[in-house]
Design an enzyme around this catalytic site. Structure first.
Site, PDB file in Angstrom:
ATOM      1  N   GLY A 247      33.691  44.010  47.832  1.00 18.78           N
ATOM      2  CA  GLY A 247      34.034  44.865  46.703  1.00 18.78           C
ATOM      3  C   GLY A 247      35.437  45.417  46.661  1.00 18.78           C
ATOM      4  O   GLY A 247      35.806  46.034  45.653  1.00 18.78           O
ATOM      5  N   PRO A 285      33.645  40.255  51.904  1.00 20.66           N
ATOM      6  CA  PRO A 285      34.700  40.329  50.881  1.00 20.66           C
ATOM      7  C   PRO A 285      34.817  39.032  50.095  1.00 20.66           C
ATOM      8  O   PRO A 285      34.680  37.941  50.650  1.00 20.66           O
ATOM      9  CB  PRO A 285      35.974  40.568  51.701  1.00 20.66           C
ATOM     10  CG  PRO A 285      35.679  39.966  53.039  1.00 20.66           C
ATOM     11  CD  PRO A 285      34.189  40.068  53.252  1.00 20.66           C
ATOM     12  N   GLY A 286      35.055  39.146  48.803  1.00 19.51           N
ATOM     13  CA  GLY A 286      35.258  37.964  47.963  1.00 19.51           C
ATOM     14  C   GLY A 286      36.633  38.032  47.304  1.00 19.51           C
ATOM     15  O   GLY A 286      37.614  37.473  47.787  1.00 19.51           O
ATOM     16  N   ARG A 287      36.692  38.795  46.206  1.00 16.58           N
ATOM     17  CA  ARG A 287      37.919  38.907  45.410  1.00 16.58           C
ATOM     18  C   ARG A 287      39.166  39.193  46.252  1.00 16.58           C
ATOM     19  O   ARG A 287      40.213  38.584  46.042  1.00 16.58           O
ATOM     20  CB  ARG A 287      37.737  40.055  44.411  1.00 16.58           C
ATOM     21  CG  ARG A 287      38.848  40.194  43.392  1.00 16.58           C
ATOM     22  CD  ARG A 287      38.718  41.526  42.633  1.00 16.58           C
ATOM     23  NE  ARG A 287      37.381  41.771  42.151  1.00 16.58           N
ATOM     24  CZ  ARG A 287      36.901  41.364  40.971  1.00 16.58           C
ATOM     25  NH1 ARG A 287      37.685  40.725  40.142  1.00 16.58           N
ATOM     26  NH2 ARG A 287      35.657  41.622  40.629  1.00 16.58           N
ATOM     27  N   ARG A 323      37.474  36.014  32.559  1.00 19.85           N
ATOM     28  CA  ARG A 323      37.474  37.462  32.821  1.00 19.85           C
ATOM     29  C   ARG A 323      37.947  38.304  31.628  1.00 19.85           C
ATOM     30  O   ARG A 323      37.351  39.350  31.355  1.00 19.85           O
ATOM     31  CB  ARG A 323      38.263  37.788  34.091  1.00 19.85           C
ATOM     32  CG  ARG A 323      37.679  37.101  35.334  1.00 19.85           C
ATOM     33  CD  ARG A 323      38.365  37.522  36.625  1.00 19.85           C
ATOM     34  NE  ARG A 323      38.205  38.938  36.871  1.00 19.85           N
ATOM     35  CZ  ARG A 323      39.112  39.865  36.613  1.00 19.85           C
ATOM     36  NH1 ARG A 323      40.293  39.533  36.140  1.00 19.85           N
ATOM     37  NH2 ARG A 323      38.851  41.124  36.840  1.00 19.85           N
ATOM     38  N   TYR A 327      35.101  40.828  30.689  1.00 27.81           N
ATOM     39  CA  TYR A 327      35.283  42.207  31.168  1.00 27.81           C
ATOM     40  C   TYR A 327      36.501  42.873  30.540  1.00 27.81           C
ATOM     41  O   TYR A 327      36.955  43.895  31.049  1.00 27.81           O
ATOM     42  CB  TYR A 327      35.503  42.244  32.682  1.00 27.81           C
ATOM     43  CG  TYR A 327      34.611  41.398  33.536  1.00 27.81           C
ATOM     44  CD1 TYR A 327      33.246  41.680  33.646  1.00 27.81           C
ATOM     45  CD2 TYR A 327      35.127  40.346  34.295  1.00 27.81           C
ATOM     46  CE1 TYR A 327      32.446  40.924  34.474  1.00 27.81           C
ATOM     47  CE2 TYR A 327      34.322  39.586  35.131  1.00 27.81           C
ATOM     48  CZ  TYR A 327      32.975  39.882  35.208  1.00 27.81           C
ATOM     49  OH  TYR A 327      32.181  39.144  36.033  1.00 27.81           O
ATOM     50  N   CYS A 353      36.840  28.112  19.752  1.00 29.22           N
ATOM     51  CA  CYS A 353      36.464  28.650  18.445  1.00 29.22           C
ATOM     52  C   CYS A 353      35.688  29.948  18.588  1.00 29.22           C
ATOM     53  O   CYS A 353      34.493  30.015  18.297  1.00 29.22           O
ATOM     54  CB  CYS A 353      35.623  27.618  17.702  1.00 29.22           C
ATOM     55  SG  CYS A 353      36.422  26.025  17.687  1.00 29.22           S
ATOM     56  N   GLU A 354      36.336  30.976  19.102  1.00 29.63           N
ATOM     57  CA  GLU A 354      35.755  32.310  19.270  1.00 29.63           C
ATOM     58  C   GLU A 354      36.922  33.281  19.218  1.00 29.63           C
ATOM     59  O   GLU A 354      37.932  33.046  19.893  1.00 29.63           O
ATOM     60  CB  GLU A 354      35.148  32.491  20.676  1.00 29.63           C
ATOM     61  CG  GLU A 354      34.034  31.582  21.059  1.00 29.63           C
ATOM     62  CD  GLU A 354      32.660  32.170  20.784  1.00 29.63           C
ATOM     63  OE1 GLU A 354      32.576  33.362  20.467  1.00 29.63           O
ATOM     64  OE2 GLU A 354      31.703  31.413  20.892  1.00 29.63           O
ATOM     65  N   TYR A 381      36.862  34.571  40.664  1.00 32.77           N
ATOM     66  CA  TYR A 381      36.030  34.702  39.459  1.00 32.77           C
ATOM     67  C   TYR A 381      36.681  34.051  38.238  1.00 32.77           C
ATOM     68  O   TYR A 381      36.569  34.557  37.123  1.00 32.77           O
ATOM     69  CB  TYR A 381      35.680  36.172  39.199  1.00 32.77           C
ATOM     70  CG  TYR A 381      34.944  36.796  40.381  1.00 32.77           C
ATOM     71  CD1 TYR A 381      33.650  36.394  40.688  1.00 32.77           C
ATOM     72  CD2 TYR A 381      35.564  37.724  41.207  1.00 32.77           C
ATOM     73  CE1 TYR A 381      32.980  36.918  41.779  1.00 32.77           C
ATOM     74  CE2 TYR A 381      34.899  38.255  42.304  1.00 32.77           C
ATOM     75  CZ  TYR A 381      33.608  37.848  42.590  1.00 32.77           C
ATOM     76  OH  TYR A 381      32.951  38.363  43.671  1.00 32.77           O
TER      77      TYR A 381
END
Ligand SMILES: *Cc1c(COP(=O)(O)O)cnc(C)c1O
Length: 428
Positions: A247, A285-287, A323, A327, A353-354, A381
């Site tokens: 985290g 840990p990741g990010r 992301r 988010y 197309c968004e 991510y």
């Protein structure tokens, strides 16, 4: 040649008029491999890992890279060779670790919805520990293990209910989150686990959220975890390791998260002060290991100046960089070869197309059609969340090591995308 480092990105710098990752000019990679292209710095990842290792010097700690942040085999191999274990959340991720040469015994299997098939596969492979997230899962894991004549090593993920009023952050460790077992039920759940013959209780686990930029929530969570360990052990169930999850945040846009080594020196001092100095530790840990090690290179397809907004349409999109759309996240966007002409303000958007397909709002850039841009902090991510929306092929990935570049994932092809589909013969 002047060297101009980008704040928060020590391995990315302008040398002369070129953006380099380590000693490799990114434009050469865009030329060779095409765009959109993810490029990762080996040194940046190993430096991020070293910060944790320094914080833990002399302690018994297993660092398990939370590979959902970036699960490409070449990245997993790098961390396996550097001594990491892995936090996996699916059988698919476990399969990737084994394919990249990682050891099953260093895998922690997390996740709220493990299937029986996943449990069987993980028990066969011999994973180091299951982080169990509910009482119902405990019963099922016991059954599955007994069915195989095995015992499943377990840790229980507890929900430390760290107070959000004082620490506003993306949270998974609150009452009302789907993760972990509520504080009040932890002791009885451990007693139940200890009584089940198919389980062998190993540790306790928590993971309170992601992109955490303050140390206070970690100190609060650690105190709550230690209170729980005392209560569980007083009830007769020994706890061999404490897993504090992952985290830790990164600098996307001027955030100042604690450094991993400084944070862990504080946490270890707290453990020592409370008499837990000898306890084995794990972290996930990741990010913080990969986020700022990666960039996504994209080409400017069209400029579309308008009365209200100027659009800079690039060839990377929300399927590559989810992301911002998911988010409202911020990524720096910088040119590979800066121009001297006066900048304009641009909405940097993808071709999907968004209207949600944007990469950056209100960016001050001097750009022309055909320029390459680098989207920074794209190591975590991004590729692991990439999709084929709009039947777009997923990007290629390159690992840079000094002056050397290794292609670690080829660009997907349209044949890859339609391979699993069938055209049925329909009756008229
Ligand atoms: C996602 C996750 C992590 C890693 O989180 P980061 O914010 O990337 O460090 C660790 N443990 C578990 C259980 C997770 O789900």
């Amino acid at each position: 040649m002047h060297s101009d480092r980008l704040p928060g990105h020590p391995h990315i710098a302008y040398l002369g008029d070129e953006l380099f990752l380590e000693e490799t000019p990114l434009s050469a990679l865009a030329q060779q491999y095409g765009t959109p292209l993810f490029v990762y710095s080996k040194t940046a990842m190993l430096t991020a890992l070293a910060a944790y290792q320094q914080g833990f010097a002399g302690r018994q700690v297993q660092i398990c890279y939370a590979m959902k942040a970036n699960s490409t085999l070449g990245i997993i191999q790098l961390f396996a060779q550097a001594g990491c274990g892995f936090d996996v959340v699916s059988q698919g991720e476990m399969t990737r670790v084994l394919a990249a040469g990682g050891q099953a015994s260093r895998i922690i299997f997390s996740g709220v919805g493990k299937t029986r098939a996943e449990m069987r596969a993980a028990l066969h492979a011999g994973v180091g520990c299951f982080n169990v997230e509910s009482e119902a899962e405990l019963e099922v894991l016991n059954e599955v293990a007994l069915g195989l004549g095995l015992q499943a090593p377990v840790s229980i993920r507890v929900n430390p209910n760290v107070d959000p009023q004082t620490h506003p952050y993306i949270s998974t460790g609150l009452k009302g989150n789907k993760f972990g077992i509520a504080h009040e039920r932890v002791v009885q759940t451990y007693q139940r686990a200890a009584a089940l013959p198919g389980l062998s209780v190993q540790g306790i686990d928590c993971h309170i959220g992601s992109q955490i930029t303050q140390e206070a929530p970690y100190l609060d969570a650690l105190d709550r975890m230690l209170d729980l360990v005392e209560a569980i052990e007083a009830a007769g169930v020994p706890i061999h390791h404490i897993d504090m999850g992952g985290g830790l945040g990164i600098d996307y846009n001027g955030e100042t998260p604690p450094q991993a080594d400084a944070l862990w020196r504080k946490l270890l001092a707290r453990l020592d002060a409370r008499g837990f100095g000898q306890r084995a530790l794990m972290i996930e840990p990741g990010r913080s290991l990969v986020g700022n090690a990666g960039v996504c290179i994209t080409e400017v397809l069209y400029l579309k100046p308008g009365e209200q907004k100027n659009f800079c349409i690039v060839d990377a999109a929300m399927n590559d960089l989810p992301r911002p759309a998911m988010y409202q996240a911020y990524h720096h966007i910088v040119p590979l070869k800066p121009r001297t002409s006066p900048p304009d303000t641009w909405e940097v958007v993808g071709p999907i197309c968004e209207s949600g397909d944007w990469i950056g709002h209100d960016r001050t850039l001097s750009v022309q059609q055909g320029d390459w841009l680098a989207v920074l902090s794209a190591g975590a991510y991004c590729m692991s969340m990439a999709s084929n929306y709009n039947t777009r092929n997923r990007a290629a990935e390159v690992l840079v090591d000094g002056t050397q570049a290794h292609l670690i994932r080829e660009r997907e092809s349209y044949a890859d995308q339609i391979r699993l589909e069938h055209l049925p013969v329909l009756t008229q």
